[in-house]
Design a protein around this motif. Structure first.
Motif, short mmCIF file in Angstrom:
data_model
loop_
_atom_site.label_atom_id
_atom_site.label_comp_id
_atom_site.label_asym_id
_atom_site.label_seq_id
_atom_site.Cartn_x
_atom_site.Cartn_y
_atom_site.Cartn_z
N HIS A 192 0.59 -1.30 0.05
CA HIS A 192 -0.06 0.06 0.07
C HIS A 192 1.06 1.28 -0.12
N ASP A 194 2.55 4.62 0.93
CA ASP A 194 3.03 5.06 2.24
C ASP A 194 3.54 3.88 3.27
N HIS A 195 3.36 2.81 2.74
CA HIS A 195 3.92 1.73 3.70
C HIS A 195 5.34 1.67 3.90
N GLY A 196 5.85 2.13 3.01
CA GLY A 196 7.51 2.16 2.85
C GLY A 196 8.31 1.43 1.89
N LYS A 197 7.64 1.21 0.55
CA LYS A 197 8.29 0.71 -0.27
C LYS A 197 9.45 1.07 -0.75
N THR A 199 11.19 3.51 0.72
CA THR A 199 12.32 3.47 1.82
C THR A 199 13.12 2.19 2.05
N ASN A 291 6.62 -3.76 7.96
CA ASN A 291 7.54 -2.40 8.32
C ASN A 291 7.04 -1.58 9.33
N LYS A 292 7.91 -0.45 9.52
CA LYS A 292 7.58 0.55 10.71
C LYS A 292 7.46 -0.12 12.15
N ASP A 294 9.17 0.21 14.13
CA ASP A 294 9.69 1.01 15.14
C ASP A 294 8.49 2.23 15.62
N MET A 295 7.50 2.30 15.11
CA MET A 295 6.42 3.10 15.37
C MET A 295 5.72 2.59 16.59
N ALA A 328 12.41 -0.23 7.56
CA ALA A 328 13.23 0.54 6.64
C ALA A 328 13.70 1.75 7.03
N LEU A 329 13.20 2.42 7.99
CA LEU A 329 13.78 3.78 8.20
C LEU A 329 15.03 3.58 9.18
P1 GDP Z 1 5.81 3.93 -0.23
O1 GDP Z 1 4.65 4.89 -0.80
O2 GDP Z 1 5.22 2.73 -0.02
O3 GDP Z 1 6.95 4.06 -1.12
O4 GDP Z 1 6.35 4.72 1.30
P2 GDP Z 1 7.74 5.73 1.46
O5 GDP Z 1 8.68 4.69 1.34
O6 GDP Z 1 7.71 6.99 0.56
O7 GDP Z 1 7.46 5.92 2.81
C1 GDP Z 1 6.18 6.48 3.40
C2 GDP Z 1 6.58 7.31 4.64
O8 GDP Z 1 6.65 6.42 5.73
C3 GDP Z 1 7.93 8.06 4.75
O9 GDP Z 1 7.49 9.28 5.31
C4 GDP Z 1 8.96 7.51 5.52
O10 GDP Z 1 9.98 7.92 5.90
C5 GDP Z 1 8.08 6.65 6.38
N1 GDP Z 1 8.75 5.14 6.55
C6 GDP Z 1 9.01 4.28 5.76
N2 GDP Z 1 9.44 3.07 6.50
C7 GDP Z 1 9.33 3.41 7.80
C8 GDP Z 1 9.97 2.73 9.12
O11 GDP Z 1 10.36 1.80 8.88
N3 GDP Z 1 9.39 3.25 10.10
C9 GDP Z 1 8.98 4.67 10.01
N4 GDP Z 1 8.90 5.13 11.31
N5 GDP Z 1 8.69 5.37 9.08
C10 GDP Z 1 8.77 4.80 7.88
#
Ligand code: GDP
Length: 690
Positions: A192, A194-197, A199, A291-292, A294-295, A328-329
């Motif tokens: 989805h 913003d799920h962090g793909k 990153t 992912n995430k 750490d949140m 990922a972050l």
């Molecule tokens: P995409 O739309 O799936 O490609 O998502 P993005 O890689 O653009 O990430 C969306 C947001 O989630 C960004 O603000 C990232 O910094 C944040 N994000 C991605 N991975 C992580 C993670 O592991 N932890 C946290 N806290 N934020 C993350």
């Protein structure tokens, strides 16, 4: 996948109101659907059958009620006759009254019974209210015909939602030849928005040991490769926006492994489900990256729980889907994820034959102003070399240059790796197979034949009348055309834009979006010329406009709109579509007034000196005059005066003189209601159905 049909289209086909169909679907347990949702043909049939059944029952009940009414009337007549006869008979012997009374009672009973039956029948039966014409028994046959027709149409019209990859674009199957070489797994990261793909992909790339030595990427080609402990992994990029379903599907199809990214704080979302669908359709194993983690709100077990519904069962839930918690972050859990990718790849035993003629699959393609058509190709078998003549769909060329995934020029590329190919005559489409051919002559001939075949198909397509054309012919709808010409940097975007626009097109009957041309590269003079001829708007996505085209567009009054973000383009088009809709007028109450004093002036007539109590009064408004709750006049307000002058409108709380030739019986205290046709703003909510 079974054939799908949108609910509103099905309703239209069956001559039903969409709400009626939705109601039936809800009865069938499908509650979470809306007019634009798709259902499969089997469900559609079941719904139509249920409707027909309901309509039949309603009709049966109505017939029964009618029969009961006839019985009641007959009984009444009979009872009355019997009573008459009994009375006649009773006259000579007054002691024999009983039978007459009994008969009368009997009649009353029958009447009650009949009334009860009639009462039941009067109960409005939902299906009867909105049952379409075909629900009548004599036309039940038509329902079947209509459904068969619909199925046929879907068969003919609906392109498969996802164009399957040609066989040559897939991994070679069968016995591994002796000369085969191991190839790295191809991985697509899906999930989805913003799920962090992005990153995650960036973080994984950073783990590449070689990357540092080469000084990073110079030119991104849409695919990348990392190396760890002598083992390689190839990643293909997949766009995230909702409109790019087709491209993500392709990403899933070329992949050996899909990494499904699910944010632990957000859980399973629409594109997560879509991604699962792509991977399953392509029969590609899924590794879930939770992912995430750490949140603060992150809950991996909730994600695992939610994925159960999609038959992805985590190992600690007793299943065999690998799920790796990562951040990922914060770059946590990445080693574990990479290890799992290599593990799954090892089981797959991926190989390729380096000695056969070259075949590859296009994963990305576009136009570069200085270098011409570019395409990123995943080499499946054989080796591709600079100087080779290659064929790809309807385009061909002699390879002038090959770049590896970092943009570095190479002489050749072996199987399993992505490579950027320069030298084709036109931009190919992603998903197409590229093959090496003997020579220029063969390439040209085959490309030409394929082009001819495509044109024939396109002509056939144009000849087929659309549903909207039909409406237009019948005069049932005023359909307006919105002609568009699409230009984008890469074919994938053109297709995505086309898909999304066609989606909008399906959602609004009154506007017909016609895409009159599509192409890759900057907007040029010939685009403008075509737009002039077809009165089209040009949409550019991630492309510039040639100076000459800008000038020509100005003189020819052609609108060119360029966008960097796809949903902005779609929003604009939605707004344009709504703007094109004919306004709807509806009679609404616009105000009220009260007569304070009545002036009877000879030769002029009767004027009600009034106060507007709320809203406003306007000349030629419809007016109802009531007195003590009774309507005394209904007609048009013909004359409206304020301070001796004719006024068009008078607002509350002002006073004015009101008169109409058709009503002279005014009395003080009469109440007035004013109504007029008011333009109702057209408001259409579009649904993103992809
Ligand atoms: P995409 O739309 O799936 O490609 O998502 P993005 O890689 O653009 O990430 C969306 C947001 O989630 C960004 O603000 C990232 O910094 C944040 N994000 C991605 N991975 C992580 C993670 O592991 N932890 C946290 N806290 N934020 C993350």
């Amino acid at each position: 996948m079974a054939k799908q049909v949108r609910i509103f289209q099905l309703a239209k086909k069956l001559g039903l109101r969409t709400e009626a169909l939705l109601k039936v679907l809800a009865e069938m347990g499908l509650e979470d659907v809306s007019a634009t949702s798709s259902i499969d043909i089997e469900t559609a049939k079941a719904a139509a059958e249920l409707l027909a059944e309901q309509a039949k029952e309603a009709r049966k009940r109505a017939e029964e009620a009618a029969a009961a009414e006839v019985a009641r009337l007959e009984a009444e007549a009979k009872a009355a006759q019997e009573a008459q006869e009994a009375a006649a008979e009773a006259q000579p012997a007054a002691a024999e009254e009983a039978p007459a009374e009994e008969a009368a009672e009997g009649a009353a009973e029958t009447e009650e019974g009949a009334e009860a039956a009639a009462g039941e029948a009067e109960e409005p039966e939902a299906p009867a209210r909105w049952a379409p014409a075909w629900a009548a028994p004599e036309s039940l046959r038509t329902l079947e015909e209509q459904l068969a027709e619909l199925e046929q149409e879907l068969e003919e019209d609906d392109e498969p939602i996802f164009v399957p990859l040609p066989e040559e674009a897939r991994r070679p199957k069968g016995e591994r030849p002796d000369n085969a070489t191991d190839v790295p797994p191809v991985v697509s990261v899906l999930g989805h928005v913003d799920h962090g793909k992005t990153t995650l992909l960036d973080a994984l790339r950073e783990t590449d040991v070689v990357d540092g030595e080469h000084g990073g990427i110079t030119q991104h080609i849409g695919a990348s490769e990392i190396e760890l402990d002598d083992q390689k992994i190839v990643f293909v990029d997949t766009p995230g926006h909702a409109a790019f379903t087709q491209m993500r599907a392709r990403g899933g199809q070329v992949a050996d492994i899909v990494i499904l990214v699910v944010a632990a704080d957000d859980g399973v979302m629409p594109q997560t489900i879509e991604a699962i669908g792509h991977a399953k359709a392509a029969d590609v194993p899924i590794i879930v990256a939770i992912n995430k983690i750490d949140m603060p709100g992150a809950d991996p077990s909730r994600v695992k729980q939610a994925l159960l519904e999609y038959e992805l069962v985590a190992e600690d839930f007793g299943g065999d889907t690998i799920m790796v918690p990562v951040s990922a972050l914060k770059k946590e859990g990445l080693d574990n994820l990479l290890e799992m990718i290599l593990l799954v790849a090892e089981v797959q035993e991926l190989w390729a034959d380096p000695d056969v003629s070259f075949t590859g699959v296009v994963v990305e393609a576009g136009m570069d102003d200085s270098r011409g058509p570019l395409s990123t190709v995943l080499v499946r078998n054989g080796e591709v070399k600079v100087g080779d003549v290659v064929l790809c769909g309807t385009t061909w060329g002699r390879i002038r240059r090959l770049n590896d995934w970092r943009g570095k020029s190479v002489k050749s590329m072996g199987p399993g790796h992505p490579v950027e190919v320069i030298g084709l005559s036109e931009v190919p489409q992603s998903g197409q197979v590229m093959t090496a051919v003997e020579g220029v002559k063969e390439a040209r001939a085959t490309a030409g034949d394929r082009g001819d075949a495509l044109r024939d198909v396109a002509m056939e397509g144009n000849a087929r009348a659309s549903l909207k054309d039909l409406y237009r012919e019948l005069g049932e709808l005023t359909v307006k055309d919105l002609n568009l010409s699409l230009k984008a940097d890469v074919w994938g975007s053109v297709q995505a834009l086309e898909d999304a626009l066609m989606d909008l097109n399906d959602q609004l009957d009154e506007i017909d979006i016609n895409i009159i041309s599509m192409g890759v590269g900057e907007v040029n003079e010939s685009d403008v010329m075509l737009a002039v001829a077809s009165e089209a708007i040009i949409l550019g996505f991630h492309v510039g406009i040639a100076d000459a085209a800008v000038r020509m567009a100005e003189t020819e009054h052609v609108e060119i709109r360029t966008y960097e973000i796809i949903y902005e383009a779609l929003e604009d088009i939605q707004a344009a579509m709504v703007g094109m809709l004919d306004p709807i007028f509806e009679e609404r109450v616009i105000g009220h007034g009260r007569a304070l004093r009545i002036f009877r002036i000879s030769r002029i007539g009767v004027i009600a000196g009034s106060v507007i109590t709320d809203g406003h009064a306007q000349r030629n408004a419809k007016m109802t005059v009531t007195r003590a709750g009774e309507t005394v006049f209904e007609g048009t307000l013909q004359s409206l005066r304020r301070f001796e002058n004719e006024a068009r409108t008078v607002e509350a709380p002002n006073e004015c003189g009101i008169a109409t030739n058709d009503f002279r019986g005014w009395e003080e205290g009469d109440e007035m209601e004013f109504r007029a046709d008011v333009e109702i703003p057209r408001n259409t909510t579009f649904k993103n159905t992809r």
